[in-house]
Scaffold this motif. Structure first.
Motif, short mmCIF file in Angstrom:
data_model
loop_
_atom_site.label_atom_id
_atom_site.label_comp_id
_atom_site.label_asym_id
_atom_site.label_seq_id
_atom_site.Cartn_x
_atom_site.Cartn_y
_atom_site.Cartn_z
N ARG A 47 -3.56 56.65 -26.34
CA ARG A 47 -4.74 57.95 -26.24
C ARG A 47 -5.66 57.35 -25.21
O ARG A 47 -6.43 56.43 -25.23
N ALA A 48 -6.20 58.32 -24.27
CA ALA A 48 -7.06 57.69 -23.15
C ALA A 48 -8.66 57.86 -23.64
O ALA A 48 -9.26 56.94 -22.97
N ASP A 49 -8.75 58.40 -24.68
CA ASP A 49 -10.18 58.41 -25.24
C ASP A 49 -10.49 57.46 -26.14
O ASP A 49 -11.56 57.39 -26.96
N GLU A 102 -9.44 47.20 -25.58
CA GLU A 102 -10.77 46.52 -25.57
C GLU A 102 -10.85 46.22 -27.15
O GLU A 102 -11.20 44.91 -27.49
N ALA A 103 -10.41 47.12 -27.99
CA ALA A 103 -10.27 46.74 -29.45
C ALA A 103 -9.38 45.66 -30.05
O ALA A 103 -9.67 44.93 -30.59
N THR A 140 0.71 48.12 -33.87
CA THR A 140 -0.10 49.20 -33.59
C THR A 140 -1.78 48.60 -33.53
O THR A 140 -2.23 48.18 -34.65
N VAL A 141 -2.62 49.07 -32.56
CA VAL A 141 -4.05 49.17 -32.72
C VAL A 141 -4.42 50.36 -33.06
O VAL A 141 -4.13 51.36 -32.34
N PRO A 146 -3.99 56.20 -33.83
CA PRO A 146 -3.16 55.15 -32.90
C PRO A 146 -3.84 55.06 -31.72
O PRO A 146 -3.96 56.09 -30.93
N ALA A 147 -4.18 54.00 -31.21
CA ALA A 147 -4.85 53.84 -29.81
C ALA A 147 -3.83 53.20 -28.84
O ALA A 147 -3.87 53.58 -27.70
#
Length: 802
Positions: free
Chosen positions: A328-330, A335-336, A421-422, A444-445
């Motif tokens: 997801r772009a948002d 970074e997380a 998964t992050v 999910p990011a």
């Protein structure tokens, strides 16, 4: 004041936040306040000497030797050398094994991380002192008792002490006890009870002791020795009484009785068993394999199911980051991920691979709360104030079944890649990780794709076990599709049908059915691994379990044989019977081969010694009933035993032997030794009795005839035991026969051993009887198993009929 382990007081000031100072450590060492539990990998030197010298058989043979020295000639006391030889060889071999074990134990011992002078350092377990500030991370074994001073989600598994399977969350002020281990998070505690005061000190000392007990092999040999001990006493009384009435003089009677009793004693059986085990330990030690319990050699030889964990066994412990796939772009997934890697105080191999592979600096997010990774949860997480709460773990655990991201993760995993998964979760949800339903609110990011490094030796090792009839079950906590892909690349049978352990039935019988049909299992929790071991054992399997992580500890403990990698956690190494210090899966076939060599060869040796015991008992009984002089002098039996048992047994005990171990050691040995011993005893006595009834001969000629007959039969028994024949085994039998002929041919040797064959008729008759007995024995040993099978089949058929 805190009490020291030796009953005194803690010297110096209390440990500051930076741990003890060097001066305080010296004071405690001088005061004896150290973790002075002795390392017991084997018996002490004194115990080894006493165990090999002060035996009941040495006492019996020593008493008989004294009688010969009083009443007979010194040549008949040659058997007294057995005491010296048995004791010396036994002591030397066990000392060799002790040196090997002690050296490997130091190599394999897990150091303890302590804080001293505001710096972290690793020290041997014996150098921990009272008041030390000990640091803990996931997988660390707790070696002393103390109080927690710091905790970052520290969870301790105390199942080995209490039997409770659920890990216990520890906070500052809580107690920790030796024998437990950290399964999640990290922290520190202050050592308050060290050395012999620690809760599990005595248990650990006993668990790590080199042992010869608790094995089918040793219990079988002990049963033989018990039976022989009970038989010797009444038969010896009968023999002495008969000799006193039939011999020409008291010295002749004593010498004859001693000859009969000495032969009954299987004096070399325990020695050869100890030598075979000790040499096995030394051989495995050269391959960097630490045998923490001696029956482990026997155990792995009997294994028919080997359960392996994928990570660290089929694959290398480390991994490489392949790529991060944004979802997801948002959401700032990368970074997380960097923040999670940076804020983990005790990263596992997965997080280390992420940290090294990202190649970017952490975003500087400050964690306000963390949840350490747990093999039960299969995820870790942290909350970062205004940046939200994030979790990192398995895609099929964090994401719902209908999530498109999970489908994409499974597609990647089917190629053998490991996919994590992050995901972002609602703020504040990490405060109660035990009740959090992550799939309900996870966003999910990114997918994190890791490459696993296959062990180069894994394919050949798996092929070896397949050829040897050992089933291999891959039991992993990873995604079953990914585990199946790796197993397929290694050509493991059944790898194309991996099973998600979350779908396994809870019943033992039902689980055993699934385990019988499949070979690859993913998403297996620590308790399930334990249940799977028990399910396999319920079907009569002998189960070995390999592992290197804390989630393997319970299964390693419950398996018939636990095998740990040297790079594994301290907890796994503590409970495993075998530690592969070089972390090589390829060492396992060597361990199996060594176990089979030991078991197969000891069975051959037992056949030899028990055959001698049986024929000596039969000879003594026949002599006692018929009231004739015992047919042998002690020197005759010393020569025959040396050439047909002693020297060959030593060679056979150390020879290669690839035969698969089987249960039923005692019945198999008795099925051979009783008919073989009966053939030797009855045929020899028959030839001797016929010789005594012919006029013109004396005891020297009659005993030489008996010696000739017994040697021929005993040599034939040796040839039968040496099967399957090859050049060196046939050569060994031929060499022993040539040595006996040499004794007969050389005058001073024949004089020394009192062998004077003179009556050709007697000798020919005795040889004919011996050869006939050899043929009958061979036929009986060939036909008896067939007849037994037919009888068993008939009984089964009769029982199945209405």
């Amino acid at each position: 004041m805190t009490q020291a382990s030796n009953g005194g007081e803690v010297t110096g000031a209390q440990a500051p936040g930076g741990g003890l100072t060097a001066a305080q450590v010296r004071e405690r060492v001088e005061a004896g306040q150290t973790n002075d539990v002795p390392r017991r990998t084997s018996r002490s030197v004194g115990e080894i000497v006493r165990a090999n010298v002060l035996t009941r058989f040495n006492a019996l043979i020593g008493s008989l030797f004294v009688l010969i020295m009083i009443f007979g000639q010194w040549q008949d006391g040659l058997f007294g050398g057995i005491i010296v030889a048995n004791s010396a060889i036994g002591v030397v071999q066990e000392l060799r094994a002790k040196r090997t074990l002690d050296r490997l134990a130091v190599v394999g011992e897990t150091p303890v991380r302590v804080l001293r002078d505001n710096a972290e350092r690793e020290v041997p377990q014996q150098e921990v002192v009272l008041g030390d500030l000990i640091l803990l991370g996931t997988g660390d074994r707790i070696t002393v008792d103390g109080t927690v001073t710091g905790s970052e989600g520290l969870e301790i598994d105390e199942s080995l002490l209490t039997g409770e399977a659920d890990p216990v969350l520890k906070t500052p002020g809580d107690q920790v006890q030796s024998g437990s281990f950290a399964v999640a998070g990290g922290g520190a505690f202050t050592a308050e009870k060290v050395g012999r005061d620690a809760y599990a000190a005595r248990l650990v000392e006993e668990a790590s002791r080199f042992s010869l007990s608790h094995s089918e092999l040793m219990s079988g040999i002990n049963r033989f020795l018990k039976y022989v001990t009970w038989l010797i006493v009444p038969i010896a009384i009968l023999l002495f009484a008969s000799q006193l009435s039939s011999a020409d003089s008291v010295p002749d009677a004593v010498v004859g009785a001693v000859a009969g009793v000495v032969t009954m004693v299987p004096e070399g059986l325990v020695l050869m068993t100890s030598i075979a085990f000790a040499v096995g330990v030394v051989r495995l030690g050269r391959r960097q394999c630490l045998v923490q319990e001696l029956p482990a050699i026997e155990g792995l030889a009997r294994v028919d199911v080997l359960c392996v964990d994928k990570t660290g066994t089929l694959t290398e412990p480390g991994m490489d980051l392949d790529r991060v796939v944004p979802l997801r772009a948002d959401l700032p997934g990368r970074e997380a991920l960097a923040a999670l890697a940076a804020s983990d105080p005790d990263p596992n191999p997965t997080m280390l691979a992420v940290r090294e592979g990202l190649g970017t600096t952490a975003p500087g997010w400050e964690a306000t709360g963390t949840v350490p990774f747990s093999s039960a949860r299969k995820w870790s997480g942290a909350e970062y104030g205004g940046h939200g709460a994030w979790v990192f773990g398995a895609a099929d655990v964090l994401l719902a079944a209908d999530d498109p991201s999970r489908t994409r993760a499974e597609e990647l995993g089917s190629t053998g890649l490991r996919v994590l998964t992050v995901a972002r979760v609602p703020d504040g949800s990490l405060a109660s990780p035990g009740t959090l339903d992550v799939t309900a609110g996870a966003e999910p990011a990114a997918l994190v794709v890791l490459r696993q490094r296959l062990r180069a030796e894994a394919p050949a090792t798996l092929r070896y076990f397949a050829e040897q009839g050992v089933e291999v079950k891959v039991i992993s906590g990873d995604n079953p599709v990914s585990v199946g892909a790796i197993a397929r690349s290694l050509d493991l049978p059944g790898a194309d049908r991996p099973v998600d352990a979350r779908t396994l039935p809870g019943g033992v019988a039902e689980m055993a059915d699934v385990l019988a049909e499949h070979s690859v299992f993913g998403r297996v929790g620590p308790q399930q691994k334990r249940a799977m071991v028990k399910a396999l054992q319920s079907r009569g399997h002998v189960v070995a379990m390999t592992g290197d992580g804390v989630n393997d500890v319970l299964a390693l403990k419950d398996a018939d044989l636990g095998v740990s990698m040297g790079s594994g956690s301290g907890a796994t190494r503590a409970v495993a019977q075998i530690v592969l210090l070089d972390n090589s899966f390829a060492t396992l076939p060597q361990v199996v081969g060594e176990g089979r060599r030991v078991l197969g060869n000891i069975e051959r040796v037992a056949n030899l010694f028990l055959t001698k015991t049986v024929y000596s008992i039969i000879l003594a009984l026949l002599v006692g009933v018929v009231h004739v002089r015992f047919p042998f002098l002690p020197r005759h039996l010393t020569l025959i035993s040396s050439l047909t048992i002693g020297i060959p047994a030593f060679c056979l005990a150390l020879a290669p032997n690839p035969e698969r171990a089987r249960t039923g050691f005692v019945p198999r040995v008795l099925r051979f030794a009783i008919p073989a011993g009966a053939a030797c005893g009855i045929a020899t006595f028959s030839g001797y009795l016929l010789a005594t009834e012919r006029p013109g001969g004396g005891f020297e000629q009659d005993s030489s005839t008996a010696s000739l007959a017994l040697f021929v039969l005993a040599l034939w028994v040796l040839a039968l035991i040496a099967r399957p024949w090859n050049w060196w085994r046939l050569g060994l039998v031929g060499l022993m026969g040539a040595a006996f002929v040499l004794v007969l041919a050389v005058p001073w040797l024949s004089e020394f051993f009192a062998l004077h064959p003179g009556g050709l008729d007697n000798d020919a008759t005795a040889l004919g009887i011996a050869l006939g007995a050899a043929v009958l024995l061979s036929l009986f040993l060939r036909l008896a198993p067939v007849l037994l099978r037919r009888v068993r089949d008939a009984r089964r058929h009769a029982g199945a009929s209405p």
